[in-house]
Design a protein around this motif. Structure first.
Motif, PDB file in Angstrom:
ATOM      1  N   VAL A 160     -29.247 -20.782  36.435  1.00  0.00           N
ATOM      2  CA  VAL A 160     -29.303 -20.140  35.118  1.00  0.00           C
ATOM      3  C   VAL A 160     -29.480 -21.202  34.038  1.00  0.00           C
ATOM      4  O   VAL A 160     -28.831 -22.250  34.074  1.00  0.00           O
ATOM      5  CB  VAL A 160     -28.028 -19.319  34.856  1.00  0.00           C
ATOM      6  CG1 VAL A 160     -27.997 -18.796  33.428  1.00  0.00           C
ATOM      7  CG2 VAL A 160     -27.943 -18.157  35.838  1.00  0.00           C
ATOM      8  N   ALA A 161     -30.357 -20.922  33.064  1.00  0.00           N
ATOM      9  CA  ALA A 161     -30.641 -21.886  32.004  1.00  0.00           C
ATOM     10  C   ALA A 161     -29.876 -21.582  30.728  1.00  0.00           C
ATOM     11  O   ALA A 161     -29.456 -22.495  30.013  1.00  0.00           O
ATOM     12  CB  ALA A 161     -32.137 -21.925  31.710  1.00  0.00           C
ATOM     13  N   LYS A 162     -29.693 -20.290  30.417  1.00  0.00           N
ATOM     14  CA  LYS A 162     -29.030 -19.915  29.179  1.00  0.00           C
ATOM     15  C   LYS A 162     -28.009 -18.811  29.415  1.00  0.00           C
ATOM     16  O   LYS A 162     -28.231 -17.916  30.229  1.00  0.00           O
ATOM     17  CB  LYS A 162     -30.055 -19.456  28.138  1.00  0.00           C
ATOM     18  CG  LYS A 162     -30.976 -20.572  27.639  1.00  0.00           C
ATOM     19  CD  LYS A 162     -31.920 -20.061  26.563  1.00  0.00           C
ATOM     20  CE  LYS A 162     -32.816 -21.183  26.035  1.00  0.00           C
ATOM     21  NZ  LYS A 162     -33.746 -20.700  24.983  1.00  0.00           N
ATOM     22  N   VAL A 163     -26.923 -18.867  28.668  1.00  0.00           N
ATOM     23  CA  VAL A 163     -25.865 -17.849  28.741  1.00  0.00           C
ATOM     24  C   VAL A 163     -25.594 -17.343  27.328  1.00  0.00           C
ATOM     25  O   VAL A 163     -25.468 -18.136  26.400  1.00  0.00           O
ATOM     26  CB  VAL A 163     -24.560 -18.421  29.330  1.00  0.00           C
ATOM     27  CG1 VAL A 163     -23.510 -17.320  29.446  1.00  0.00           C
ATOM     28  CG2 VAL A 163     -24.809 -19.061  30.671  1.00  0.00           C
ATOM     29  N   LYS A 164     -25.519 -16.036  27.188  1.00  0.00           N
ATOM     30  CA  LYS A 164     -25.227 -15.437  25.890  1.00  0.00           C
ATOM     31  C   LYS A 164     -23.864 -14.757  25.922  1.00  0.00           C
ATOM     32  O   LYS A 164     -23.426 -14.248  26.953  1.00  0.00           O
ATOM     33  CB  LYS A 164     -26.310 -14.437  25.491  1.00  0.00           C
ATOM     34  CG  LYS A 164     -27.630 -15.085  25.097  1.00  0.00           C
ATOM     35  CD  LYS A 164     -28.621 -14.062  24.556  1.00  0.00           C
ATOM     36  CE  LYS A 164     -29.899 -14.739  24.082  1.00  0.00           C
ATOM     37  NZ  LYS A 164     -30.876 -13.772  23.527  1.00  0.00           N
ATOM     38  N   ALA A 165     -23.213 -14.750  24.775  1.00  0.00           N
ATOM     39  CA  ALA A 165     -21.911 -14.092  24.632  1.00  0.00           C
ATOM     40  C   ALA A 165     -21.850 -13.459  23.251  1.00  0.00           C
ATOM     41  O   ALA A 165     -22.573 -13.866  22.338  1.00  0.00           O
ATOM     42  CB  ALA A 165     -20.778 -15.094  24.812  1.00  0.00           C
ATOM     43  N   GLN A 166     -20.988 -12.475  23.123  1.00  0.00           N
ATOM     44  CA  GLN A 166     -20.857 -11.761  21.852  1.00  0.00           C
ATOM     45  C   GLN A 166     -19.394 -11.694  21.450  1.00  0.00           C
ATOM     46  O   GLN A 166     -18.517 -11.432  22.271  1.00  0.00           O
ATOM     47  CB  GLN A 166     -21.438 -10.352  21.996  1.00  0.00           C
ATOM     48  CG  GLN A 166     -21.529  -9.569  20.701  1.00  0.00           C
ATOM     49  CD  GLN A 166     -22.361  -8.311  20.837  1.00  0.00           C
ATOM     50  OE1 GLN A 166     -23.578  -8.349  20.930  1.00  0.00           O
ATOM     51  NE2 GLN A 166     -21.703  -7.169  20.860  1.00  0.00           N
ATOM     52  N   THR A 167     -19.141 -11.951  20.174  1.00  0.00           N
ATOM     53  CA  THR A 167     -17.778 -11.895  19.659  1.00  0.00           C
ATOM     54  C   THR A 167     -17.754 -11.106  18.356  1.00  0.00           C
ATOM     55  O   THR A 167     -18.789 -10.747  17.816  1.00  0.00           O
ATOM     56  CB  THR A 167     -17.222 -13.312  19.378  1.00  0.00           C
ATOM     57  OG1 THR A 167     -18.044 -13.949  18.390  1.00  0.00           O
ATOM     58  CG2 THR A 167     -17.175 -14.144  20.632  1.00  0.00           C
ATOM     59  N   TRP A 185     -23.756 -15.598  20.555  1.00  0.00           N
ATOM     60  CA  TRP A 185     -23.721 -17.020  20.883  1.00  0.00           C
ATOM     61  C   TRP A 185     -24.624 -17.313  22.071  1.00  0.00           C
ATOM     62  O   TRP A 185     -24.835 -16.439  22.933  1.00  0.00           O
ATOM     63  CB  TRP A 185     -22.299 -17.456  21.213  1.00  0.00           C
ATOM     64  CG  TRP A 185     -21.299 -17.214  20.139  1.00  0.00           C
ATOM     65  CD1 TRP A 185     -20.704 -16.009  19.804  1.00  0.00           C
ATOM     66  CD2 TRP A 185     -20.751 -18.168  19.233  1.00  0.00           C
ATOM     67  NE1 TRP A 185     -19.838 -16.166  18.768  1.00  0.00           N
ATOM     68  CE2 TRP A 185     -19.841 -17.484  18.387  1.00  0.00           C
ATOM     69  CE3 TRP A 185     -20.932 -19.538  19.059  1.00  0.00           C
ATOM     70  CZ2 TRP A 185     -19.117 -18.129  17.396  1.00  0.00           C
ATOM     71  CZ3 TRP A 185     -20.214 -20.184  18.071  1.00  0.00           C
ATOM     72  CH2 TRP A 185     -19.320 -19.487  17.253  1.00  0.00           C
ATOM     73  N   GLU A 186     -25.101 -18.544  22.149  1.00  0.00           N
ATOM     74  CA  GLU A 186     -25.950 -18.940  23.274  1.00  0.00           C
ATOM     75  C   GLU A 186     -25.615 -20.362  23.711  1.00  0.00           C
ATOM     76  O   GLU A 186     -25.368 -21.245  22.879  1.00  0.00           O
ATOM     77  CB  GLU A 186     -27.425 -18.849  22.878  1.00  0.00           C
ATOM     78  CG  GLU A 186     -28.389 -19.118  24.036  1.00  0.00           C
ATOM     79  CD  GLU A 186     -29.840 -18.923  23.632  1.00  0.00           C
ATOM     80  OE1 GLU A 186     -30.389 -17.825  23.874  1.00  0.00           O
ATOM     81  OE2 GLU A 186     -30.414 -19.880  23.040  1.00  0.00           O
TER      82      GLU A 186
END
Length: 258
Positions: A197-204, A243-244
């Protein structure tokens, strides 16, 4: 370093165990789902605390109290009893009003998540989906579930498989600020990195101060801020942040840095 020893060194909890969820254990799957749903509803308390200290709420409350004081002028009339009664009524109305609207909002949001979120509606189906690389890491302390972290990654098409989403990153209230959240996050990120995996996204949300600070500390960059779908929360400045993390530039912490 094993997952368990890493958790002990940073979180300082000797009876801590961090591991992937057991897909064949239906009782554990049910317990994890209920744990996540309960955490969603606990956001009511965080939201209330944030709203009580917001400039708009404090301004409205202050104006109402000033009006009540001017209405009875207890300093000159001596009518402190009636003013105190009105002041108490105003305070109770403000507190109950905030709690009611916040509770109703999160009650609806939790119900929608339960119906639309595949992990919450059927964790076994979500984690066993062969078209996606979905994973749930759980933390147990002294045999009790204290934390979860879910990652989701589509396997097709190829381009999409290099991006993943972080969700249900939850820690039981009494175990926060001990490094446990970072242990869960790092365990999940190491799996994603090893999977290509190259990128991970998250939400807050604005109210999730600890989560935002932890993500930023681990290299996540804020790429988008958007308003919530609730006009009441918009008035007090609550927003949603996306977020990334560039996993190619992220390295798992060592014993010296953890």
């Amino acid at each position: 370093m094993s997952v368990d020893s890493a958790a002990q060194s940073s979180a300082g909890l000797p009876e801590l165990q961090i591991r992937p969820i057991h897909l064949g254990d239906h009782d554990e799957l049910h317990a994890v789902r209920e744990f996540c749903l309960n955490v969603l509803m606990q956001r009511v308390r965080l939201s209330n605390t944030y709203i009580y200290t917001s400039p708009i709420w404090l301004s409205g409350y202050t104006l109402a109290m000033a009006w009540s004081y001017a209405r009875f002028s207890p300093h000159s009339t001596g009518d402190w009893g009636r003013w105190l009664f009105l002041a108490a009524a105003i305070s109770a109305s403000f507190l109950i009003g905030v709690d009611y609207f916040t509770y109703k909002y999160y009650e609806r949001l939790t119900k929608e998540d339960h119906e639309q979120d595949q992990f919450l509606s059927n964790p076994a189906l979500c984690l066993g989906d062969t078209k996606q690389d979905n994973r749930c890491v759980v933390a147990y302390f002294a045999g009790s579930l204290v934390g979860t972290c879910v990652t989701r990654r589509p396997l097709k098409p190829q381009a999409a498989s290099r991006e993943a989403e972080l969700s249900h990153w939850n820690i039981k209230a009494r175990y926060r600020s001990k490094g446990l959240g970072s242990d869960l996050l790092h365990t999940s990120l190491m799996h994603l990195k090893s999977s290509g995996v190259a990128k991970v996204k998250a939400q807050t949300s604005t109210i999730q101060k600890r989560a935002r600070l932890s993500l930023a500390k681990d290299g996540f960059k804020l790429i988008q801020t958007k308003p919530t779908d609730n006009i009441w929360f918009r008035l007090v400045g609550v927003t949603t942040q996306v977020w990334e993390l560039d996993l190619k530039k992220w390295d798992p912490p060592t014993e010296e840095t953890s």
